[in-house]
Design a protein around this motif. Structure first.
Motif, short mmCIF file in Angstrom:
data_model
loop_
_atom_site.label_atom_id
_atom_site.label_comp_id
_atom_site.label_asym_id
_atom_site.label_seq_id
_atom_site.Cartn_x
_atom_site.Cartn_y
_atom_site.Cartn_z
N ARG A 178 0.65 -0.99 -0.06
CA ARG A 178 -0.09 -0.13 -0.05
C ARG A 178 0.68 1.19 0.04
O ARG A 178 2.09 1.19 0.44
CB ARG A 178 -0.94 0.00 1.41
N ILE A 179 0.42 2.47 -0.52
CA ILE A 179 0.99 3.46 -0.35
C ILE A 179 0.73 3.99 1.05
O ILE A 179 -0.12 3.60 1.74
CB ILE A 179 0.62 4.63 -1.22
N ALA A 180 1.28 4.97 1.58
CA ALA A 180 1.24 5.67 2.87
C ALA A 180 0.66 7.08 2.66
O ALA A 180 1.30 7.89 1.70
CB ALA A 180 2.63 5.66 3.83
N ILE A 181 -0.36 7.48 3.29
CA ILE A 181 -0.84 8.89 3.10
C ILE A 181 -0.30 9.64 4.42
O ILE A 181 -0.57 9.38 5.29
CB ILE A 181 -2.26 8.79 2.80
N LEU A 182 0.67 10.49 4.10
CA LEU A 182 1.22 11.08 5.24
C LEU A 182 0.49 12.31 5.94
O LEU A 182 0.85 12.60 7.16
CB LEU A 182 2.59 11.51 4.77
N GLY A 184 -3.52 13.27 7.25
CA GLY A 184 -4.89 13.36 7.21
C GLY A 184 -5.37 11.94 7.63
O GLY A 184 -6.62 11.57 7.88
N LEU A 185 -4.45 10.68 7.58
CA LEU A 185 -4.79 9.57 8.18
C LEU A 185 -4.27 9.12 9.26
O LEU A 185 -2.90 9.48 9.38
CB LEU A 185 -4.79 8.43 6.87
N SER A 186 -4.81 8.30 10.12
CA SER A 186 -4.37 7.75 11.26
C SER A 186 -3.49 6.54 10.86
O SER A 186 -3.32 5.84 9.67
CB SER A 186 -5.09 7.10 12.39
N PRO A 187 -2.28 5.94 11.65
CA PRO A 187 -1.45 4.72 11.21
C PRO A 187 -2.48 3.55 10.97
O PRO A 187 -2.41 2.76 10.11
CB PRO A 187 -0.65 4.43 12.45
N LYS A 188 -3.68 3.46 11.73
CA LYS A 188 -4.74 2.37 11.66
C LYS A 188 -5.18 2.60 10.16
O LYS A 188 -5.49 1.60 9.32
CB LYS A 188 -5.70 2.42 12.74
N GLU A 189 -5.58 3.80 9.88
CA GLU A 189 -6.49 4.18 8.55
C GLU A 189 -5.28 3.79 7.31
O GLU A 189 -5.91 3.19 6.38
CB GLU A 189 -6.77 5.49 8.41
N ASN A 190 -4.15 4.09 7.79
CA ASN A 190 -2.90 3.65 6.39
C ASN A 190 -2.86 2.32 6.56
O ASN A 190 -2.42 1.84 5.67
CB ASN A 190 -1.77 4.62 7.19
N GLU A 192 -5.42 0.51 6.34
CA GLU A 192 -6.88 -0.02 5.80
C GLU A 192 -7.38 0.80 4.54
O GLU A 192 -8.03 0.20 3.76
CB GLU A 192 -7.74 -0.07 7.05
N VAL A 193 -7.23 2.07 4.29
CA VAL A 193 -7.65 2.77 3.51
C VAL A 193 -7.13 2.84 2.21
O VAL A 193 -7.70 2.66 1.06
CB VAL A 193 -7.89 4.48 3.94
N PRO A 194 -5.77 3.07 2.12
CA PRO A 194 -5.01 2.97 0.92
C PRO A 194 -5.34 1.44 0.10
O PRO A 194 -5.05 0.53 1.12
CB PRO A 194 -3.52 3.19 1.11
N PRO A 195 -5.60 1.24 -0.96
CA PRO A 195 -5.80 0.00 -1.52
C PRO A 195 -4.58 -0.73 -1.57
O PRO A 195 -3.50 -0.41 -1.85
CB PRO A 195 -6.69 0.02 -2.89
N LEU A 196 -4.72 -2.24 -1.15
CA LEU A 196 -3.67 -3.03 -1.37
C LEU A 196 -3.43 -3.37 -3.03
O LEU A 196 -4.37 -3.30 -3.64
CB LEU A 196 -3.92 -4.52 -0.84
N VAL A 214 9.78 -9.58 -0.04
CA VAL A 214 8.91 -10.23 0.96
C VAL A 214 7.50 -9.41 0.92
O VAL A 214 7.67 -8.04 0.99
CB VAL A 214 9.73 -10.33 2.49
N LEU A 215 6.53 -10.16 0.70
CA LEU A 215 5.37 -9.39 0.78
C LEU A 215 4.48 -9.11 2.04
O LEU A 215 4.53 -10.08 2.65
CB LEU A 215 4.27 -10.11 -0.24
N ASN A 216 3.89 -7.80 2.13
CA ASN A 216 3.35 -7.55 3.40
C ASN A 216 2.11 -6.81 3.13
O ASN A 216 1.89 -6.10 2.31
CB ASN A 216 4.22 -6.87 4.43
N GLY A 217 0.98 -7.11 3.96
CA GLY A 217 -0.03 -6.33 3.86
C GLY A 217 -1.43 -7.23 3.43
O GLY A 217 -1.58 -7.75 2.52
N GLY A 218 -2.55 -7.20 4.45
CA GLY A 218 -3.54 -7.88 4.24
C GLY A 218 -3.60 -9.38 4.13
O GLY A 218 -4.75 -10.00 3.63
N ILE A 219 -2.47 -9.92 4.22
CA ILE A 219 -2.75 -11.58 4.18
C ILE A 219 -3.22 -12.07 5.42
O ILE A 219 -2.86 -11.73 6.57
CB ILE A 219 -1.22 -12.12 4.08
N LYS A 220 -3.97 -13.14 5.31
CA LYS A 220 -4.89 -13.65 6.51
C LYS A 220 -4.72 -15.08 6.63
O LYS A 220 -5.02 -15.57 7.62
CB LYS A 220 -6.41 -13.15 6.49
#
Length: 334
Positions: A178-182, A184-190, A192-196, A214-220
């Motif tokens: 995901r990108i990080a939006i520096l 207006g977004l909290s760390p938690k929103e960062n 979840e909000v920017p798309p994977l 190594v891939l990170n982000g949204g893997i469950k």
């Protein structure tokens, strides 16, 4: 803490095929001890520790770990090459298997100190940091980053970042897709909000085949891990590994091909008992540890009572180990 001298001749780099992400306030030494009971192979990361905390704070507190936690990596936050090099040397002296530079945290607090995702806008500075660290130690130096930041989120700019840091000698990158939006977004929103955008990370692996990606982000799930391992060199789980830790009990078999029997939930918690007893004897509180095991009961009847025992009742009792034994009994043979 015993010293563990290393050399380039005797290094055996940790496998990054499966790792648990560094998570602030979560992946402390108690959490890592617990997770290690579930998987002997997963690479575990500390919480991000700033260079200032190590160089000017309670160094032993921030660097302490149990020997069973290996393989273990220290994640550093900072942007001063000399300070990062000094901290990397301390990590090596304390026996860490890897040191990782955080270029992904989006919080305002770290941005103000030039730490985390904002460093993606300064590829040469990151390269200078990596080179200083690599020159100072023999253990691997790795980088964890986003696929971009707002205002600098094109694929060309991502390639510029990775290419510049690669030229400094880094060969392993963990990519939060995901990108990080520096602003207006909290760390938690960062998280979840920017798309994977796994396809961006996959393109990066294709264009930099010589690098470990190594891939990170949204893997469950471990099924998703196996799918991603067809493309990437490793996978890193974060929140899911914390909230549903028992999935780690299958990691050694499913992702590393080991034939060891799977530890039960009850046995896992029972094996935490001596560790908890030592912590209590040192003056610690049981909830320092049991707050990390609440997800062990996820998904079956009794989970609510389990959580109540170890997160609510634990604050009201003079005999915390009795509550622990009740919690173990609740888990039964599961």
């Amino acid at each position: 803490m015993p010293q563990h001298p290393t050399s380039k001749q005797n290094l055996s780099p940790p496998s990054r095929r499966f790792s648990v992400a560094p998570m602030m306030d979560w992946t402390d030494r108690h959490c890592r001890y617990f997770l290690r009971l579930l998987s002997s192979q997963a690479l575990l990361y500390t919480e991000m520790v700033t260079t200032g905390a190590i160089l000017h704070g309670d160094r032993q507190r921030f660097l302490r770990y149990d020997e069973c936690e290996h393989p273990i990596a220290l994640q550093l936050g900072g942007s001063n090459p000399a300070d990062l090099a000094a901290c990397a040397q301390l990590a090596e002296a304390h026996g860490y298997d890897e040191v990782n530079l955080n270029v992904g945290c989006p919080s305002d607090r770290v941005q103000n100190n030039m730490i985390g995702a904002c460093l993606m806008g300064h590829p040469q500075l990151v390269a200078d940091c990596v080179k200083a660290m690599q020159d100072a130690v023999s253990i691997p130096v790795t980088v964890k980053h986003r696929i971009g930041i707002n205002g600098r989120d094109s694929y060309a700019e991502l390639c510029e970042f990775v290419g510049t840091v690669r030229e400094a000698g880094c060969t392993s990158f963990t990519v939060h897709a995901r990108i990080a939006i520096l602003e207006g977004l909290s760390p938690k929103e960062n998280r979840e909000v920017p798309p994977l955008r796994y396809e961006v990370a996959a393109q990066l692996k294709q264009d930099f085949p010589e690098l470990e990606i190594v891939l990170n982000g949204g893997i469950k799930t471990l099924e998703e891990c196996q799918q991603h391992l067809q493309t990437f060199d490793g996978v890193m789980l974060g929140r899911e590994a914390y909230h549903n830790p028992y999935l780690l009990a299958q990691v050694d078999q499913q992702l590393f091909g080991q034939e060891a029997p799977t530890i039960s939930r009850a046995e896992t918690l029972a094996r935490m008992r001596p560790y908890i007893e030592r912590h209590l004897a040192e003056g610690g509180a049981m909830h320092h540890i049991t707050r990390h095991v609440l997800g062990l009961a996820q998904g079956f009847p009794g989970a609510r009572r389990f959580r109540q025992l170890l997160s609510v009742d634990v604050h009201k009792t003079q005999e915390p180990l009795k509550l622990l034994d009740q919690a173990i009994e609740l888990l039964g043979d599961r």
